[in-house]
Design a protein around this motif. Structure first.
Motif, PDB file in Angstrom:
ATOM      1  N   ILE A 182       0.844  -1.200   0.000  1.00 38.68           N
ATOM      2  CA  ILE A 182       0.000   0.000   0.000  1.00 38.68           C
ATOM      3  C   ILE A 182       0.875   1.244   0.000  1.00 38.68           C
ATOM      4  N   ALA A 183       1.895   1.235   0.863  1.00 36.46           N
ATOM      5  CA  ALA A 183       2.798   2.382   0.951  1.00 36.46           C
ATOM      6  C   ALA A 183       3.493   2.639  -0.382  1.00 36.46           C
ATOM      7  N   GLU A 184       3.976   1.578  -1.014  1.00 34.26           N
ATOM      8  CA  GLU A 184       4.689   1.716  -2.285  1.00 34.26           C
ATOM      9  C   GLU A 184       3.783   2.244  -3.388  1.00 34.26           C
ATOM     10  N   VAL A 185       2.573   1.701  -3.477  1.00 37.96           N
ATOM     11  CA  VAL A 185       1.629   2.151  -4.508  1.00 37.96           C
ATOM     12  C   VAL A 185       1.261   3.610  -4.288  1.00 37.96           C
ATOM     13  N   CYS A 186       0.969   3.979  -3.044  1.00 35.18           N
ATOM     14  CA  CYS A 186       0.583   5.364  -2.750  1.00 35.18           C
ATOM     15  C   CYS A 186       1.732   6.331  -3.036  1.00 35.18           C
ATOM     16  N   PHE A 187       2.949   5.941  -2.679  1.00 34.48           N
ATOM     17  CA  PHE A 187       4.101   6.832  -2.842  1.00 34.48           C
ATOM     18  C   PHE A 187       4.536   6.934  -4.300  1.00 34.48           C
ATOM     19  N   THR A 188       4.709   5.803  -4.953  1.00 32.02           N
ATOM     20  CA  THR A 188       5.320   5.781  -6.281  1.00 32.02           C
ATOM     21  C   THR A 188       4.320   5.997  -7.416  1.00 32.02           C
ATOM     22  N   TYR A 189       3.162   5.395  -7.309  1.00 38.21           N
ATOM     23  CA  TYR A 189       2.222   5.415  -8.435  1.00 38.21           C
ATOM     24  C   TYR A 189       1.075   6.406  -8.247  1.00 38.21           C
ATOM     25  N   LYS A 190       0.510   6.426  -7.060  1.00 38.14           N
ATOM     26  CA  LYS A 190      -0.616   7.332  -6.816  1.00 38.14           C
ATOM     27  C   LYS A 190      -0.153   8.723  -6.426  1.00 38.14           C
ATOM     28  N   ARG A 191       1.046   8.810  -5.887  1.00 38.40           N
ATOM     29  CA  ARG A 191       1.605  10.058  -5.379  1.00 38.40           C
ATOM     30  C   ARG A 191       0.672  10.695  -4.358  1.00 38.40           C
ATOM     31  N   ASP A 192       0.066   9.838  -3.582  1.00 41.44           N
ATOM     32  CA  ASP A 192      -0.788  10.258  -2.468  1.00 41.44           C
ATOM     33  C   ASP A 192       0.070  10.148  -1.215  1.00 41.44           C
ATOM     34  N   TYR A 193       0.738  11.238  -0.883  1.00 40.28           N
ATOM     35  CA  TYR A 193       1.739  11.185   0.182  1.00 40.28           C
ATOM     36  C   TYR A 193       1.133  11.149   1.578  1.00 40.28           C
ATOM     37  N   GLU A 194      -0.100  11.566   1.693  1.00 37.33           N
ATOM     38  CA  GLU A 194      -0.780  11.400   2.978  1.00 37.33           C
ATOM     39  C   GLU A 194      -1.008   9.923   3.248  1.00 37.33           C
ATOM     40  N   CYS A 195      -1.424   9.216   2.203  1.00 27.93           N
ATOM     41  CA  CYS A 195      -1.629   7.768   2.287  1.00 27.93           C
ATOM     42  C   CYS A 195      -0.304   7.064   2.589  1.00 27.93           C
ATOM     43  N   SER A 196       0.751   7.402   1.848  1.00 26.20           N
ATOM     44  CA  SER A 196       2.040   6.724   2.056  1.00 26.20           C
ATOM     45  C   SER A 196       2.614   7.032   3.431  1.00 26.20           C
ATOM     46  N   SER A 197       2.422   8.259   3.914  1.00 23.67           N
ATOM     47  CA  SER A 197       2.945   8.607   5.240  1.00 23.67           C
ATOM     48  C   SER A 197       2.251   7.793   6.325  1.00 23.67           C
ATOM     49  N   GLU A 198       0.960   7.565   6.174  1.00 26.37           N
ATOM     50  CA  GLU A 198       0.224   6.763   7.156  1.00 26.37           C
ATOM     51  C   GLU A 198       0.759   5.334   7.187  1.00 26.37           C
ATOM     52  N   SER A 199       0.995   4.768   6.003  1.00 24.84           N
ATOM     53  CA  SER A 199       1.483   3.384   5.937  1.00 24.84           C
ATOM     54  C   SER A 199       2.921   3.264   6.440  1.00 24.84           C
ATOM     55  N   TYR A 200       3.788   4.182   6.006  1.00 26.08           N
ATOM     56  CA  TYR A 200       5.176   4.096   6.457  1.00 26.08           C
ATOM     57  C   TYR A 200       5.295   4.353   7.957  1.00 26.08           C
ATOM     58  N   LYS A 201       4.420   5.199   8.490  1.00 22.79           N
ATOM     59  CA  LYS A 201       4.433   5.443   9.939  1.00 22.79           C
ATOM     60  C   LYS A 201       4.071   4.156  10.690  1.00 22.79           C
ATOM     61  N   LYS A 202       3.062   3.442  10.192  1.00 17.61           N
ATOM     62  CA  LYS A 202       2.667   2.175  10.814  1.00 17.61           C
ATOM     63  C   LYS A 202       3.813   1.167  10.759  1.00 17.61           C
ATOM     64  N   LEU A 203       4.508   1.141   9.627  1.00 23.41           N
ATOM     65  CA  LEU A 203       5.608   0.189   9.463  1.00 23.41           C
ATOM     66  C   LEU A 203       6.778   0.515  10.396  1.00 23.41           C
ATOM     67  N   THR A 204       7.001   1.799  10.670  1.00 25.15           N
ATOM     68  CA  THR A 204       8.078   2.170  11.593  1.00 25.15           C
ATOM     69  C   THR A 204       7.704   1.879  13.040  1.00 25.15           C
TER      70      THR A 204
END
Length: 271
Positions: free
Chosen positions: A114-136
């Motif tokens: 989810i994080a990769e798709v949001c960051f790289t393809y969707k460029r939805d950085y709010e979405c990617s930040s939420e996922s990467y925060k959970k992973l950290t």
């Protein structure tokens, strides 16, 4: 040497084999599911992704156990994202995995994708930040923690939340054993550049260049430094830096245009 294309082809096959093996060993497997999964795998082997998806969706329609649903949704998402290039459509299925299981392995796998798709393809950085925060925040700390932390800071930076991004990059900068320690100097330079703090940006890029070994990355940092000097009206220094990367920067014409523009400005100043 193995080409990138060959590596990707092997990866796709390995993903299919991995999920297929976990499916066929599921404890509540029935002959009907078994037949359909074998057929889906055959379609995958033949790169007939449309029919493979149809088979997996037929299995879901028969309402199997959550254990099987998790694996099927993940496989559908992988086919959509990796094999068909439909990354945005895959998000629904990765998120479904998270809804159906509490197994940390699957939760991490789905959150990563989810994080990769949001960051790289969707460029939805709010979405990617939420996922990467959970992973950290996973306990115990995951093996790719450094990458997640770096991507979290990048997500904040893309969201223009420079304060949060700076906090993380500054922390990474202080940890010499962090995988992205060197890169953090470059990122801090970018943040200060965007905030029009040209001198700070230049200082960070100078530190980055001292540590970086990749020639193309050094060239890019020098280009940005020259841009900052040019913006500060330090035309002589800007000209010298642009000239030093004339044969290294990917687009020679861009550098030549900058050199011509600076030369014209310097000549005009002397009149």
């Amino acid at each position: 040497m193995m080409t990138k294309l060959l590596k990707n082809q092997i990866l796709k096959k390995l993903i299919g084999v991995l999920i297929f093996s976990t499916l066929v060993t599921s404890c509540d497997f029935t002959p009907r599911f078994h037949k359909r999964i074998l057929l889906a795998q055959e379609y995958l082997n033949n790169q007939d992704y449309k029919n493979a998806l149809n088979q997996y969706r037929l299995i879901l329609r028969d309402n199997p156990s959550n254990d099987i649903k998790v694996k099927i949704h993940y496989q559908i998402a992988e086919i959509l994202s990796i094999n068909l290039g439909k990354s945005l459509e895959s998000l629904e299925h990765y998120r479904k995995v998270k809804q159906l299981t509490e197994d940390p392995l699957w939760l991490v796998k789905a959150e990563e994708r989810i994080a990769e798709v949001c960051f790289t393809y969707k460029r939805d950085y709010e979405c990617s930040s939420e996922s990467y925060k959970k992973l950290t925040e996973f306990t115990p700390r995951l093996s790719r923690y450094d990458f997640y932390e770096y991507r979290l800071a990048q997500s904040y930076s893309h969201m223009l939340d420079y304060e949060k991004a700076e906090i993380i990059f500054n922390d990474i900068q202080k940890r010499s054993n962090h995988e992205y320690n060197t890169r953090s100097f470059y990122e801090l330079g970018l943040i200060n550049f965007e905030m029009k703090k040209w001198k700070y940006a230049i200082a960070f890029w100078k530190e980055y260049i001292k540590r970086e070994t990749r020639r193309d990355s050094i060239t890019q940092a020098k280009f940005l430094m020259a841009n900052a000097y040019e913006t500060m009206e330090n035309l002589k220094t800007a000209y010298n830096i642009y000239y030093s990367i004339l044969g290294e920067y990917p687009n020679t014409q861009v550098i030549q245009n900058r050199l011509n523009a600076i030369y014209a400005r310097r000549v005009a100043r002397k009149r």
